[in-house]
Each structure stands twice: as structure tokens, then as C-alpha cells.
Motif scaffolding. Structure first.
Motif, PDB file in Angstrom:
ATOM      1  N   MET A   1       0.821  -1.202   0.000  1.00 23.02           N
ATOM      2  CA  MET A   1       0.000   0.000   0.000  1.00 23.02           C
ATOM      3  C   MET A   1       0.859   1.257   0.000  1.00 23.02           C
ATOM      4  SD  MET A   1      -3.028   1.081   2.592  1.00 23.02           S
ATOM      5  CE  MET A   1      -3.880   2.624   2.405  1.00 23.02           C
ATOM      6  N   GLU A   2       1.975   1.248   0.771  1.00 25.54           N
ATOM      7  CA  GLU A   2       2.843   2.413   0.789  1.00 25.54           C
ATOM      8  C   GLU A   2       3.360   2.731  -0.615  1.00 25.54           C
ATOM      9  OE1 GLU A   2       3.601   0.276   4.765  1.00 25.54           O
ATOM     10  OE2 GLU A   2       3.017  -0.205   2.724  1.00 25.54           O
ATOM     11  N   ARG A   3       3.712   1.686  -1.393  1.00 21.87           N
ATOM     12  CA  ARG A   3       4.229   1.889  -2.736  1.00 21.87           C
ATOM     13  C   ARG A   3       3.203   2.582  -3.628  1.00 21.87           C
ATOM     14  NH1 ARG A   3       6.241  -3.514  -5.248  1.00 21.87           N
ATOM     15  NH2 ARG A   3       7.332  -3.445  -3.247  1.00 21.87           N
ATOM     16  N   ARG A   4       1.941   2.171  -3.509  1.00 19.07           N
ATOM     17  CA  ARG A   4       0.896   2.782  -4.324  1.00 19.07           C
ATOM     18  C   ARG A   4       0.623   4.215  -3.886  1.00 19.07           C
ATOM     19  NH1 ARG A   4      -3.994  -1.343  -4.395  1.00 19.07           N
ATOM     20  NH2 ARG A   4      -4.852   0.272  -5.749  1.00 19.07           N
ATOM     21  N   CYS A   5       0.757   4.500  -2.605  1.00 17.16           N
ATOM     22  CA  CYS A   5       0.628   5.879  -2.130  1.00 17.16           C
ATOM     23  C   CYS A   5       1.724   6.753  -2.731  1.00 17.16           C
ATOM     24  CB  CYS A   5       0.709   5.924  -0.603  1.00 17.16           C
ATOM     25  SG  CYS A   5      -0.812   5.462   0.245  1.00 17.16           S
ATOM     26  N   TRP A   6       2.942   6.207  -2.756  1.00 14.64           N
ATOM     27  CA  TRP A   6       4.046   6.946  -3.345  1.00 14.64           C
ATOM     28  C   TRP A   6       3.761   7.262  -4.798  1.00 14.64           C
ATOM     29  CZ3 TRP A   6       7.852   9.752  -1.735  1.00 14.64           C
ATOM     30  CH2 TRP A   6       8.404   9.536  -0.481  1.00 14.64           C
ATOM     31  N   ALA A  66      -0.467   1.093   8.322  1.00 19.09           N
ATOM     32  CA  ALA A  66       0.886   1.605   8.094  1.00 19.09           C
ATOM     33  C   ALA A  66       0.918   2.474   6.840  1.00 19.09           C
ATOM     34  CB  ALA A  66       1.873   0.447   7.968  1.00 19.09           C
ATOM     35  N   GLY A  67       0.231   2.045   5.780  1.00 16.22           N
ATOM     36  CA  GLY A  67       0.161   2.858   4.572  1.00 16.22           C
ATOM     37  C   GLY A  67      -0.567   4.165   4.803  1.00 16.22           C
ATOM     38  N   ALA A  68      -1.634   4.115   5.612  1.00 15.60           N
ATOM     39  CA  ALA A  68      -2.389   5.338   5.917  1.00 15.60           C
ATOM     40  C   ALA A  68      -1.523   6.331   6.677  1.00 15.60           C
ATOM     41  CB  ALA A  68      -3.632   4.982   6.730  1.00 15.60           C
ATOM     42  N   GLN A  69      -0.730   5.847   7.630  1.00 14.29           N
ATOM     43  CA  GLN A  69       0.144   6.739   8.387  1.00 14.29           C
ATOM     44  C   GLN A  69       1.231   7.325   7.496  1.00 14.29           C
ATOM     45  OE1 GLN A  69      -0.703   7.608  11.354  1.00 14.29           O
ATOM     46  NE2 GLN A  69      -2.324   6.082  11.537  1.00 14.29           N
ATOM     47  N   ASN A  72      -0.340  10.009   5.473  1.00 10.23           N
ATOM     48  CA  ASN A  72      -0.644  11.149   6.336  1.00 10.23           C
ATOM     49  C   ASN A  72       0.589  12.022   6.551  1.00 10.23           C
ATOM     50  OD1 ASN A  72      -2.855  12.288   8.137  1.00 10.23           O
ATOM     51  ND2 ASN A  72      -1.200  12.083   9.618  1.00 10.23           N
ATOM     52  N   ARG A  73       1.761  11.375   6.699  1.00 13.78           N
ATOM     53  CA  ARG A  73       3.002  12.137   6.882  1.00 13.78           C
ATOM     54  C   ARG A  73       3.457  12.777   5.577  1.00 13.78           C
ATOM     55  NH1 ARG A  73       4.135   7.479   9.961  1.00 13.78           N
ATOM     56  NH2 ARG A  73       5.288   6.590   8.214  1.00 13.78           N
ATOM     57  N   LEU A  74       3.430  12.017   4.498  1.00 12.77           N
ATOM     58  CA  LEU A  74       3.953  12.505   3.233  1.00 12.77           C
ATOM     59  C   LEU A  74       3.107  13.628   2.638  1.00 12.77           C
ATOM     60  CD1 LEU A  74       4.863   9.030   1.703  1.00 12.77           C
ATOM     61  CD2 LEU A  74       6.474  10.762   2.484  1.00 12.77           C
ATOM     62  N   LEU A  75       1.812  13.598   2.908  1.00 11.95           N
ATOM     63  CA  LEU A  75       0.910  14.619   2.382  1.00 11.95           C
ATOM     64  C   LEU A  75       0.362  15.490   3.507  1.00 11.95           C
ATOM     65  CD1 LEU A  75      -1.048  12.665  -0.374  1.00 11.95           C
ATOM     66  CD2 LEU A  75       0.582  14.514  -0.688  1.00 11.95           C
ATOM     67  N   ASN A  76       1.206  15.748   4.498  1.00 18.76           N
ATOM     68  CA  ASN A  76       0.740  16.533   5.635  1.00 18.76           C
ATOM     69  C   ASN A  76       0.358  17.948   5.233  1.00 18.76           C
ATOM     70  OD1 ASN A  76       0.196  16.797   8.479  1.00 18.76           O
ATOM     71  ND2 ASN A  76       2.059  18.032   8.629  1.00 18.76           N
ATOM     72  N   TYR A  77       0.909  18.449   4.112  1.00 19.98           N
ATOM     73  CA  TYR A  77       0.535  19.795   3.684  1.00 19.98           C
ATOM     74  C   TYR A  77      -0.946  19.860   3.325  1.00 19.98           C
ATOM     75  CZ  TYR A  77       0.605  18.383  -1.266  1.00 19.98           C
ATOM     76  OH  TYR A  77       0.344  17.779  -2.465  1.00 19.98           O
TER      77      TYR A  77
END
Length: 276
Positions: A1-6, A66-69, A72-77
């Protein structure tokens, strides 16, 4: 999931969109659709067997969380510029319209804006207490309770990205598993089944997750430590995704976890924590 978020984040960043209210709603809507799709895929892949369903859900939610967190950090803006502004504009999980009747009863035309804000804070605190916030709770306790309330909010409410993901896990995975199957009956009078007499435990059809939890807590095929680990993971999953504490399944899981010896509970808690 993290990879797809990236991948999603990279595709948006390549467009050189500024972190303002023009790009905020666009990215927010795309994230909502992405989380809905990701959660739906997890729900469709869930096994039929009761114990296997529980053993699948707990690690699946841990990875999803873990992917949601990470998102949340990467797109905190987006949280800072779009979500915060939406909350300030009364479009968040807790709105003035939710308590307008209470405010009208306790506020007069002579009251100041500070008095109105005080009533709103009191009502919000009451709502947070429903999600486990104690009277002497820390700011971390308040933040966790609010994240649970955000995940429980309707889809039209603007919430931080992590809560947005948890809300979609609730709507696409948890609620379908909690749904009670409908019984198809013949409408003709001669085929009507007489109603069961009222009693403390009437026999009713149960949803898939309720049947899985019943099997988990009553079976002898799972050792005690593994049973507690899975029950704790399920209880935390239900809480984080916005299932209220008075739900029968949450009450049963919370009661089981609370009744477990403290030594075993501590070992299980350190083995598989769920961050929120």
C-alpha cells in the motif's frame, strides 16, 4: 500500500500544483477514491472460513494502517492547508449544525462569541468521551479519541488523511462484514413463520465478523496467546475505524481482552501494536 501511495503522490507532485485550496480538494478526492479501492480489494479477498477471516483481517489492517500513516506524513501539507481550512469553515467531523439545538437552548443574543465557543468545546468534549477520552486525559488521548470520531463520521465530512483512510476501511471492509444477512421469506400468510418468543438471547442471524469472533473465542484450535493477540487486534481495528464502544461486537471483544490475565495481555500488546 505504501508503494501505491508513493505513486499517487509522485503523479500529483509532477504537476507542480501548489499546496493551496485549489489543489487540496483534488488530491483529497483522489486519496479518498484510492483508499476506497484499496480497502475494497482487501474486503473482496477476505476468506470465508471464520478463523481464517480473523487471521486475515488483523495483519491486513496493520499493513493498511501503516500505509495510511505514511500517506498522512507525506501529504501533511494537505492536512495543514486544506483539511484545517475546511474544519475552520465548519466542514469537519464536528459541526455547528450537529449541536445547533443545544447551542440555541444555552445561548442568548447577548452572549459573546467566547460563550458560544465554550458551549461548542463542551459538546465536543462530550463526544470525545464517547471514544474513550478520560476526564484527566492527555493531549495524546484527545488526539486519539478525535481520530476515532473522525473515522466514524459520514463521508461528506472533511477529516485528516489518516482518518480518511480509516473511514474507508470501515465503510468498505468492516461494515459489510458486520452486516446481518437478510432472510428471504414467502409473503403468503400460510408460509409465514411464527415469531420467536422474546427472551434474553433470541436466535438471530449474525454477520460474518460476529460469527468469526464467536468461533475465535470459543474454539480450542487456537492457543490462548494467539486468541488474545487476534482479539486485541480486532478490538483495536474496530475502535480505530470508528465503530462505537456500545456496539455488541466491540463490547464482547473489549470484555474478553479486559478479563485476560495482565501478564498475557502485556506480552500480546508488545507483540503486535497498532499505531493510530
Amino acid at each position: 500500500m505504501e508503494r501505491r501511495c508513493w505513486a499517487l503522490i509522485k503523479s500529483r507532485s509532477q504537476q507542480d500544483l501548489p499546496p493551496d485550496t485549489r489543489s487540496g480538494p483534488d488530491i483529497y478526492d483522489q486519496l479518498d477514491k484510492y483508499f476506497a479501492e484499496a480497502a475494497r480489494e482487501l474486503g473482496l479477498a477476505a476468506p470465508i472460513d471464520d478463523i481464517a477471516l480473523v487471521q486475515y483481517l488483523v495483519p491486513s489492517f496493520n499493513r493498511y494502517n501503516a500505509g495510511a500513516q505514511s500517506a498522512n506524513r507525506l501529504l501533511n501539507y494537505v492536512n495543514r492547508h486544506y483539511v484545517k481550512r475546511a474544519v475552520d469553515e465548519d466542514r469537519g467531523w464536528f459541526r455547528l449544525t450537529d449541536v445547533i439545538e443545544t447551542v440555541a437552548k444555552n445561548i442568548s443574543f447577548e452572549d459573546s462569541r467566547e460563550a458560544i465557543s465554550r458551549v461548542l468545546r463542551e459538546k465536543k468534549l462530550e463526544e470525545l468521551k464517547k471514544w474513550g477520552y478520560p476526564d484527566d486525559g492527555s493531549p495524546e488521548d484527545a488526539a486519539f479519541a478525535e481520530s476515532c470520531a473522525e473515522a466514524a463520521s459520514p463521508p461528506d465530512r472533511v477529516v485528516p488523511i489518516a482518518s480518511l483512510a480509516h473511514r474507508r476501511f470501515r465503510t468498505e471492509v468492516v461494515e459489510p462484514l458486520l452486516a446481518t444477512p437478510k432472510i428471504k421469506g414467502n409473503s403468503k400468510a400460510k408460509h409465514k413463520i411464527p415469531k420467536a418468543p422474546p427472551g434474553p438471547n433470541p436466535t438471530r442471524p449474525k454477520g460474518r465478523l460476529a460469527r468469526a469472533v464467536k468461533e475465535l473465542l470459543e474454539t480450542d484450535t487456537v492457543d490462548e496467546e494467539e486468541r488474545l493477540r487476534l482479539a486485541t487486534g480486532l478490538a483495536k481495528m474496530l475502535q480505530v475505524t470508528g465503530i462505537r464502544s456500545d456496539h455488541l461486537l466491540r463490547k464482547r471483544l473489549d470484555k474478553y481482552v479486559a478479563s485476560t490475565p495482565s501478564s498475557l495481555s502485556a506480552a500480546t500488546a508488545t507483540a503486535a501494536p497498532i499505531s493510530s
